[in-house]
Motif scaffolding. Structure first.
Motif, PDB file in Angstrom:
ATOM      1  N   ASP A 194      25.818 123.607  19.809  1.00 37.91           N
ATOM      2  CA  ASP A 194      26.538 122.367  19.544  1.00 37.91           C
ATOM      3  C   ASP A 194      27.904 122.645  18.931  1.00 37.91           C
ATOM      4  N   ALA A 195      27.989 123.661  18.076  1.00 37.96           N
ATOM      5  CA  ALA A 195      29.272 124.013  17.470  1.00 37.96           C
ATOM      6  C   ALA A 195      30.242 124.562  18.521  1.00 37.96           C
ATOM      7  N   VAL A 196      29.737 125.303  19.501  1.00 36.75           N
ATOM      8  CA  VAL A 196      30.575 125.804  20.593  1.00 36.75           C
ATOM      9  C   VAL A 196      31.099 124.636  21.435  1.00 36.75           C
ATOM     10  N   VAL A 197      30.226 123.680  21.738  1.00 35.78           N
ATOM     11  CA  VAL A 197      30.644 122.493  22.497  1.00 35.78           C
ATOM     12  C   VAL A 197      31.711 121.724  21.724  1.00 35.78           C
ATOM     13  N   ASP A 198      31.484 121.521  20.431  1.00 33.72           N
ATOM     14  CA  ASP A 198      32.445 120.782  19.615  1.00 33.72           C
ATOM     15  C   ASP A 198      33.796 121.487  19.572  1.00 33.72           C
ATOM     16  N   ALA A 199      33.793 122.819  19.538  1.00 40.45           N
ATOM     17  CA  ALA A 199      35.056 123.572  19.534  1.00 40.45           C
ATOM     18  C   ALA A 199      35.826 123.319  20.820  1.00 40.45           C
ATOM     19  N   ALA A 200      35.131 123.289  21.952  1.00 42.95           N
ATOM     20  CA  ALA A 200      35.794 123.019  23.230  1.00 42.95           C
ATOM     21  C   ALA A 200      36.333 121.596  23.277  1.00 42.95           C
ATOM     22  N   VAL A 201      35.547 120.642  22.797  1.00 41.58           N
ATOM     23  CA  VAL A 201      35.985 119.244  22.803  1.00 41.58           C
ATOM     24  C   VAL A 201      37.212 119.054  21.921  1.00 41.58           C
ATOM     25  N   ARG A 202      37.261 119.724  20.769  1.00 37.36           N
ATOM     26  CA  ARG A 202      38.423 119.591  19.877  1.00 37.36           C
ATOM     27  C   ARG A 202      39.709 120.037  20.570  1.00 37.36           C
ATOM     28  N   ILE A 203      39.618 121.005  21.452  1.00 38.98           N
ATOM     29  CA  ILE A 203      40.814 121.502  22.136  1.00 38.98           C
ATOM     30  C   ILE A 203      41.267 120.533  23.223  1.00 38.98           C
ATOM     31  N   TYR A 204      40.327 120.000  23.999  1.00 39.96           N
ATOM     32  CA  TYR A 204      40.698 119.296  25.231  1.00 39.96           C
ATOM     33  C   TYR A 204      40.469 117.777  25.197  1.00 39.96           C
ATOM     34  N   ALA A 205      39.984 117.237  24.109  1.00 35.82           N
ATOM     35  CA  ALA A 205      39.759 115.784  24.012  1.00 35.82           C
ATOM     36  C   ALA A 205      41.097 115.037  23.957  1.00 35.82           C
ATOM     37  N   PRO A 206      41.040 113.721  24.293  1.00 28.77           N
ATOM     38  CA  PRO A 206      39.900 112.929  24.754  1.00 28.77           C
ATOM     39  C   PRO A 206      39.559 113.245  26.203  1.00 28.77           C
ATOM     40  N   VAL A 216      31.568 121.355  29.514  1.00 24.77           N
ATOM     41  CA  VAL A 216      30.338 121.957  28.985  1.00 24.77           C
ATOM     42  C   VAL A 216      29.762 122.955  29.985  1.00 24.77           C
ATOM     43  N   ARG A 217      29.828 122.656  31.276  1.00 27.48           N
ATOM     44  CA  ARG A 217      29.350 123.619  32.287  1.00 27.48           C
ATOM     45  C   ARG A 217      30.144 124.915  32.211  1.00 27.48           C
ATOM     46  N   ARG A 218      31.453 124.812  31.943  1.00 28.44           N
ATOM     47  CA  ARG A 218      32.292 126.005  31.854  1.00 28.44           C
ATOM     48  C   ARG A 218      31.905 126.903  30.678  1.00 28.44           C
ATOM     49  N   LEU A 219      31.179 126.367  29.733  1.00 32.13           N
ATOM     50  CA  LEU A 219      30.753 127.178  28.593  1.00 32.13           C
ATOM     51  C   LEU A 219      29.707 128.213  28.977  1.00 32.13           C
ATOM     52  N   ARG A 220      29.289 128.218  30.250  1.00 36.14           N
ATOM     53  CA  ARG A 220      28.432 129.312  30.713  1.00 36.14           C
ATOM     54  C   ARG A 220      29.148 130.654  30.602  1.00 36.14           C
ATOM     55  N   PHE A 221      30.488 130.642  30.584  1.00 32.62           N
ATOM     56  CA  PHE A 221      31.229 131.882  30.365  1.00 32.62           C
ATOM     57  C   PHE A 221      31.166 132.312  28.903  1.00 32.62           C
ATOM     58  N   SER A 248      36.485 101.117  33.349  1.00 37.25           N
ATOM     59  CA  SER A 248      35.288 101.657  34.002  1.00 37.25           C
ATOM     60  C   SER A 248      35.116 103.167  33.821  1.00 37.25           C
ATOM     61  N   VAL A 249      35.863 103.764  32.920  1.00 41.28           N
ATOM     62  CA  VAL A 249      35.738 105.200  32.636  1.00 41.28           C
ATOM     63  C   VAL A 249      35.305 105.379  31.187  1.00 41.28           C
ATOM     64  N   ASP A 250      34.285 106.202  30.970  1.00 41.67           N
ATOM     65  CA  ASP A 250      33.813 106.518  29.619  1.00 41.67           C
ATOM     66  C   ASP A 250      34.604 107.708  29.074  1.00 41.67           C
ATOM     67  N   TRP A 251      35.206 107.530  27.891  1.00 41.30           N
ATOM     68  CA  TRP A 251      35.998 108.574  27.248  1.00 41.30           C
ATOM     69  C   TRP A 251      35.294 109.041  25.974  1.00 41.30           C
ATOM     70  N   TYR A 252      35.421 110.361  25.687  1.00 41.45           N
ATOM     71  CA  TYR A 252      34.782 110.961  24.508  1.00 41.45           C
ATOM     72  C   TYR A 252      35.787 111.793  23.726  1.00 41.45           C
ATOM     73  N   TRP A 253      35.617 111.792  22.384  1.00 44.27           N
ATOM     74  CA  TRP A 253      36.478 112.592  21.510  1.00 44.27           C
ATOM     75  C   TRP A 253      35.749 112.819  20.187  1.00 44.27           C
ATOM     76  N   PRO A 254      36.226 113.742  19.339  1.00 39.68           N
ATOM     77  CA  PRO A 254      35.522 114.040  18.081  1.00 39.68           C
ATOM     78  C   PRO A 254      35.324 112.802  17.224  1.00 39.68           C
ATOM     79  N   ALA A 255      34.124 112.682  16.663  1.00 47.32           N
ATOM     80  CA  ALA A 255      33.745 111.470  15.932  1.00 47.32           C
ATOM     81  C   ALA A 255      34.615 111.208  14.716  1.00 47.32           C
ATOM     82  N   GLU A 256      35.153 112.278  14.105  1.00 48.64           N
ATOM     83  CA  GLU A 256      35.918 112.100  12.869  1.00 48.64           C
ATOM     84  C   GLU A 256      37.366 111.675  13.113  1.00 48.64           C
TER      85      GLU A 256
END
Length: 367
Positions: A194-206, A216-221, A248-256
């Motif tokens: 989860d911390a790895v996912v959050d690190a990726a989201v912080r870079i590329y969000a929203p 998240v799929r790219r985190l297989r690397f 009609s598009v769902d957007w996501y970004w860090p909760a804080e």
């Protein structure tokens, strides 16, 4: 909430006020690397907007003192040691371009012999290793020929058996390395993932929902040893991230983070194709309404924008692109615009000229 607010948020949070190199790296966590210089490498072009007084080559020249490592994340680049620690150990993983599957017994024997040699020497140049072992050549990822020892060193680096201590004329210098233990149980593994996912989201969000899933799929690397658990990590991320549905598009970004507070800096900025602001091409099209493509590997007659077209950001709008080249010590600039012509405001012309001057300083060119 509107798409305009999302666009402003995307620009403002990524292009934060310039700071020191170490602080910028810690804030980003990861900076993508690319060897093409047009007019500088991607890592330098990314950092010049985020580091006060940054000059091309600063990252490489100061690498040893920065507490960072070269490694794979969503792609290859530079990561903080705290982020790298979350991704390792990758005990039995292959370099991504090699595909899945465990090492052969022969590969393991060679790797162990090579590791013992590196430990004895402290830090080694690939040529020194090749001279000692003379393993011959192997077919590399792009169809050419590589020294087998260099190929094996890269594979050992990916697995965490060696690290890159520095570069000499662009060549990686390796030393032996050992990462910490793997997670003790499922709960700790989920916490790390989860911390790895959050690190990726912080870079590329929203991120739109589809782009979040792709990221998240790219985190297989980054975590090939947990490849099968990424789907669950994506579901957990959707639950904890901030979320809004816009057109009609769902957007996501860090909760804080609060989207409404975002105010981009004015001015013109020329971004590398690998900058976090423009990295996700699907998100780019949603935010700016036109298709941007990286054409360095496109045959010249088929290029529409140019070999290494730099997206041109004007405040919070990407309105065109620039192709820059250094010839005879002079910076040559060629600009293109989505609407076929530049904005008519005098402020735009002044800001574009100021950005070109900043590029000259960054490259160490005379005005």
């Amino acid at each position: 909430m509107t798409l305009d607010e999302v666009r402003r948020f995307a620009v403002a949070r990524s292009l934060f006020p310039p700071t020191t190199l170490k602080r910028a790296l810690n804030k980003l966590g990861f900076v993508q690397a690319d060897p093409i210089r047009a007019p500088a490498r991607a890592q330098d072009l990314i950092l010049r907007h985020r580091v006060a007084g940054y000059r091309a080559g600063d990252l490489e020249s100061r690498y040893v003192k920065l507490g960072i490592e070269e490694d794979f994340f969503v792609v290859y680049g530079f990561v903080t040691r705290s982020l790298q620690a979350l991704m390792h150990p990758r005990w039995d993983a292959r370099v991504p371009a090699e595909g899945s599957g465990a090492w052969s017994a022969k590969d393991k024997r060679r790797a162990q012999l090579l590791l013992e040699f590196v430990r004895e020497r402290g830090a080694v140049h690939p040529r020194e290793v090749d001279d000692h072992f003379a393993h011959g050549t192997v077919e590399n990822y792009w169809g050419g020929s590589s020294n087998a020892t260099t190929h094996l060193l890269s594979a050992m680096h990916y697995r965490g058996m060696v690290r890159i201590v520095r570069r000499e004329s662009g060549i990686r210098i390796y030393a032996a390395h050992q990462h910490g233990p793997e997670p003790a149980d499922l709960a700790e593994r989920h916490t790390r993932l989860d911390a790895v996912v959050d690190a990726a989201v912080r870079i590329y969000a929203p991120l739109p929902a589809a782009c979040l899933a792709d990221l998240v799929r790219r985190l297989r690397f980054a975590v090939p040893q947990w490849h099968g658990e990424l789907k669950g990590a994506l579901e957990r991320a959707r639950q904890r991230l901030s979320h809004a549905r816009i057109d009609s598009v769902d957007w996501y970004w860090p909760a804080e983070e609060k989207m409404a507070r975002a105010v981009p800096q004015d001015g013109v900025r020329l971004l590398t194709p690998f900058d976090p602001v423009v990295w996700d091409r699907d998100r780019f099209e949603l935010l700016w309404g036109w298709v941007y493509r990286f054409e360095a590997y496109t045959p010249a007659p088929k290029r529409k924008l140019g070999y290494y077209a730099l997206p041109m950001l004007w405040s919070d709008r990407v309105i065109g692109w620039a192709n820059l080249a250094v010839k005879n010590g002079e910076l040559e600039c060629d600009f293109g615009y989505v609407e076929s012509r530049p904005p008519r405001e005098g402020a735009f012309r002044r800001e574009l000229a100021a950005e070109v001057d900043r590029v000259r300083v960054f490259l160490g060119l005379k005005g």
